[in-house]
Design a protein around this motif. Structure first.
Motif, PDB file in Angstrom:
ATOM      1  N   ALA A  49      23.320  28.600  42.724  1.00 11.35           N
ATOM      2  CA  ALA A  49      24.771  28.616  42.534  1.00 11.35           C
ATOM      3  C   ALA A  49      25.149  29.470  41.319  1.00 11.35           C
ATOM      4  CB  ALA A  49      25.293  27.194  42.371  1.00 11.35           C
ATOM      5  N   VAL A  50      24.389  29.359  40.239  1.00 12.66           N
ATOM      6  CA  VAL A  50      24.642  30.183  39.050  1.00 12.66           C
ATOM      7  C   VAL A  50      24.498  31.661  39.404  1.00 12.66           C
ATOM      8  CG1 VAL A  50      23.901  30.738  36.703  1.00 12.66           C
ATOM      9  CG2 VAL A  50      23.908  28.364  37.471  1.00 12.66           C
ATOM     10  N   LYS A  57      31.299  37.539  39.908  1.00 10.37           N
ATOM     11  CA  LYS A  57      31.896  38.184  38.735  1.00 10.37           C
ATOM     12  C   LYS A  57      31.242  39.523  38.394  1.00 10.37           C
ATOM     13  CE  LYS A  57      34.589  37.163  36.260  1.00 10.37           C
ATOM     14  NZ  LYS A  57      34.782  36.307  35.088  1.00 10.37           N
ATOM     15  N   GLN A  58      30.188  39.874  39.112  1.00 11.47           N
ATOM     16  CA  GLN A  58      29.420  41.098  38.859  1.00 11.47           C
ATOM     17  C   GLN A  58      28.948  41.162  37.405  1.00 11.47           C
ATOM     18  OE1 GLN A  58      31.461  44.591  40.281  1.00 11.47           O
ATOM     19  NE2 GLN A  58      31.455  43.885  42.397  1.00 11.47           N
ATOM     20  N   LEU A  59      28.323  40.075  36.983  1.00  9.76           N
ATOM     21  CA  LEU A  59      27.824  39.969  35.619  1.00  9.76           C
ATOM     22  C   LEU A  59      26.323  40.219  35.592  1.00  9.76           C
ATOM     23  CD1 LEU A  59      29.664  36.731  34.425  1.00  9.76           C
ATOM     24  CD2 LEU A  59      30.228  39.089  33.828  1.00  9.76           C
ATOM     25  N   ALA A  60      25.902  41.081  34.708  1.00  7.12           N
ATOM     26  CA  ALA A  60      24.474  41.313  34.515  1.00  7.12           C
ATOM     27  C   ALA A  60      23.838  40.080  33.884  1.00  7.12           C
ATOM     28  CB  ALA A  60      24.250  42.539  33.628  1.00  7.12           C
ATOM     29  N   ASN A  61      22.528  39.959  34.042  1.00  3.01           N
ATOM     30  CA  ASN A  61      21.842  38.764  33.541  1.00  3.01           C
ATOM     31  C   ASN A  61      21.839  38.669  32.021  1.00  3.01           C
ATOM     32  OD1 ASN A  61      21.309  37.851  36.096  1.00  3.01           O
ATOM     33  ND2 ASN A  61      19.190  38.567  36.136  1.00  3.01           N
ATOM     34  N   PRO A 149      37.684  44.935  40.001  1.00  2.00           N
ATOM     35  CA  PRO A 149      38.383  45.520  41.141  1.00  2.00           C
ATOM     36  C   PRO A 149      37.562  45.603  42.420  1.00  2.00           C
ATOM     37  CG  PRO A 149      38.797  46.797  39.169  1.00  2.00           C
ATOM     38  CD  PRO A 149      37.750  45.779  38.817  1.00  2.00           C
ATOM     39  N   ASP A 150      36.275  45.961  42.324  1.00  2.00           N
ATOM     40  CA  ASP A 150      35.502  46.189  43.536  1.00  2.00           C
ATOM     41  C   ASP A 150      35.072  44.906  44.229  1.00  2.00           C
ATOM     42  OD1 ASP A 150      32.394  47.137  41.842  1.00  2.00           O
ATOM     43  OD2 ASP A 150      33.994  45.761  41.311  1.00  2.00           O
TER      44      ASP A 150
END
Length: 221
Positions: A49-50, A57-61, A149-150
């Motif tokens: 889930a994380v 959110k398209q967040l890098a690790n 945006p993407d």
């Protein structure tokens, strides 16, 4: 499509809180209101889930995720809290503050800052959030529901434009990305939390948000 679960904002119904808890324990990702912005969240201890939250959110690790705890004593389970930090936090919890603290081994590496070994923790002043935390028994990931945006289907909505969305528009935007939408009737706001870095000897304000004036005299700006 996400399942919308209506919850009373002041007196959350136990049956509906239990329904959300069961979904989170099974790996669901939810959209939910907090005492600041709407957030995307999940059970801190469900890795899959994380990972989905990061994808949404398209967040890098290497970008840490904030999570919610129900109390200061619970915070101390997941972070090392100095005497100075404890005294400051005691006067601010629950409230609109995110505390950056050294993480304990109970914080998954996927959540904390890999270089600094720190984590961001909040104790919200929000009855639904606190009811969910009590029912789940684990912290809940809390990252703003503003999307890059993407991620948006038409690719035409900028990050800033997300701030003007109504509750219904936000629900529509996230409907295909999350499993559960917690609906308290609360409209979205752009009022973010104040971020306080408590990892050093002197507290510092990293971001001015709600309530920052109350701590400005205590910290380095």
């Amino acid at each position: 499509m996400a399942k919308i679960i209506s919850v009373h904002p002041e007196n959350p119904q136990s049956r509906r809180i239990e329904e959300i808890r069961a979904a989170l324990s099974s790996g669901a990702v939810m959209l939910y209101p907090t005492d600041t912005v709407y957030a995307i969240g999940c059970d801190l201890n469900v890795k899959s889930a994380v990972e989905r939250v990061r994808q949404i959110k398209q967040l890098a690790n290497d970008k840490p995720l904030t999570f919610l705890c129900p109390s200061l004593s619970n915070v101390a389970t997941y972070a090392f809290v100095s005497d100075t930090a404890y005294r400051m936090m005691k006067g601010l919890i629950p409230g609109t503050y995110t505390f950056l603290l050294p993480a304990t081994k109970l914080v998954p590496k996927l959540v904390q800052s890999p270089k600094r070994k720190t984590t961001g923790i909040r104790v919200p002043n929000h009855n639904v959030c606190l009811a969910l935390l009590e029912a789940l028994g684990n912290p809940i990931i809390s990252t703003s529901a503003h999307l890059p945006p993407d991620v948006v289907e038409d690719g035409k909505v900028s990050f800033d434009a997300e701030l003007g969305l109504s509750r219904v528009e936000l629900f529509d935007r996230l409907d295909k990305l999350v499993d559960v939408i917690v609906d308290t009737g609360q409209e979205p706001t752009d009022q973010v939390s104040t971020i306080l870095d408590l990892t050093g000897d002197q507290p510092m304000i990293i971001r001015r948000g709600l309530g920052w004036e109350a701590v400005s005299a205590w910290v380095d700006n």
